[in-house]
Scaffold this motif. Sequence first.
Motif, PDB file in Angstrom:
ATOM      1  N   UNK A  28     -41.575 128.981  48.235  1.00 58.81           N
ATOM      2  CA  UNK A  28     -42.152 127.680  47.853  1.00 58.81           C
ATOM      3  C   UNK A  28     -41.562 127.685  46.498  1.00 58.81           C
ATOM      4  N   UNK A  29     -41.366 128.754  45.618  1.00 62.19           N
ATOM      5  CA  UNK A  29     -40.925 128.587  44.144  1.00 62.19           C
ATOM      6  C   UNK A  29     -39.343 128.357  44.297  1.00 62.19           C
ATOM      7  N   UNK A  30     -38.768 128.433  45.210  1.00 67.49           N
ATOM      8  CA  UNK A  30     -37.434 128.210  45.443  1.00 67.49           C
ATOM      9  C   UNK A  30     -37.226 126.967  46.034  1.00 67.49           C
ATOM     10  N   UNK A  31     -38.144 126.386  46.666  1.00 67.01           N
ATOM     11  CA  UNK A  31     -37.891 125.046  47.459  1.00 67.01           C
ATOM     12  C   UNK A  31     -38.516 123.798  46.223  1.00 67.01           C
ATOM     13  N   UNK A  32     -39.425 124.118  45.452  1.00 66.37           N
ATOM     14  CA  UNK A  32     -40.116 123.247  44.384  1.00 66.37           C
ATOM     15  C   UNK A  32     -39.945 123.562  43.074  1.00 66.37           C
ATOM     16  N   UNK A  33     -38.648 123.435  42.720  1.00 67.83           N
ATOM     17  CA  UNK A  33     -38.034 124.236  41.416  1.00 67.83           C
ATOM     18  C   UNK A  33     -39.119 123.465  40.506  1.00 67.83           C
ATOM     19  N   UNK A  34     -39.416 122.382  40.269  1.00 65.24           N
ATOM     20  CA  UNK A  34     -40.522 121.895  39.237  1.00 65.24           C
ATOM     21  C   UNK A  34     -41.475 122.965  38.963  1.00 65.24           C
ATOM     22  N   UNK A  35     -41.975 123.456  40.151  1.00 67.89           N
ATOM     23  CA  UNK A  35     -43.158 124.392  40.051  1.00 67.89           C
ATOM     24  C   UNK A  35     -43.043 125.764  40.238  1.00 67.89           C
ATOM     25  N   UNK A  36     -41.654 125.977  39.956  1.00 68.51           N
ATOM     26  CA  UNK A  36     -41.176 127.403  40.318  1.00 68.51           C
ATOM     27  C   UNK A  36     -41.963 128.397  39.442  1.00 68.51           C
ATOM     28  N   UNK A  37     -42.370 128.173  38.358  1.00 71.99           N
ATOM     29  CA  UNK A  37     -43.052 129.302  37.518  1.00 71.99           C
ATOM     30  C   UNK A  37     -44.641 129.616  38.144  1.00 71.99           C
ATOM     31  N   UNK A  38     -45.123 128.301  38.613  1.00 76.00           N
ATOM     32  CA  UNK A  38     -46.276 128.514  39.170  1.00 76.00           C
ATOM     33  C   UNK A  38     -46.533 129.356  40.371  1.00 76.00           C
TER      34      UNK A  38
END
Length: 50
Positions: A28-38
Amino acid sequence: MPLKDYQQKILDLLKEKELALSELYKELSEKFYRYEEFWNNLSEEKLYRL
């Protein structure tokens, strides 16, 4: 006191689940870059707790 077979099986299954969740969060961190850190933080937390 050693664990009984069924107790060890339960612990093994829980560990498997935690690893699978960690992998999911990493994806999910790779697919949703905006929330990568989360998502990365959640993934690392799962691994840390094992």
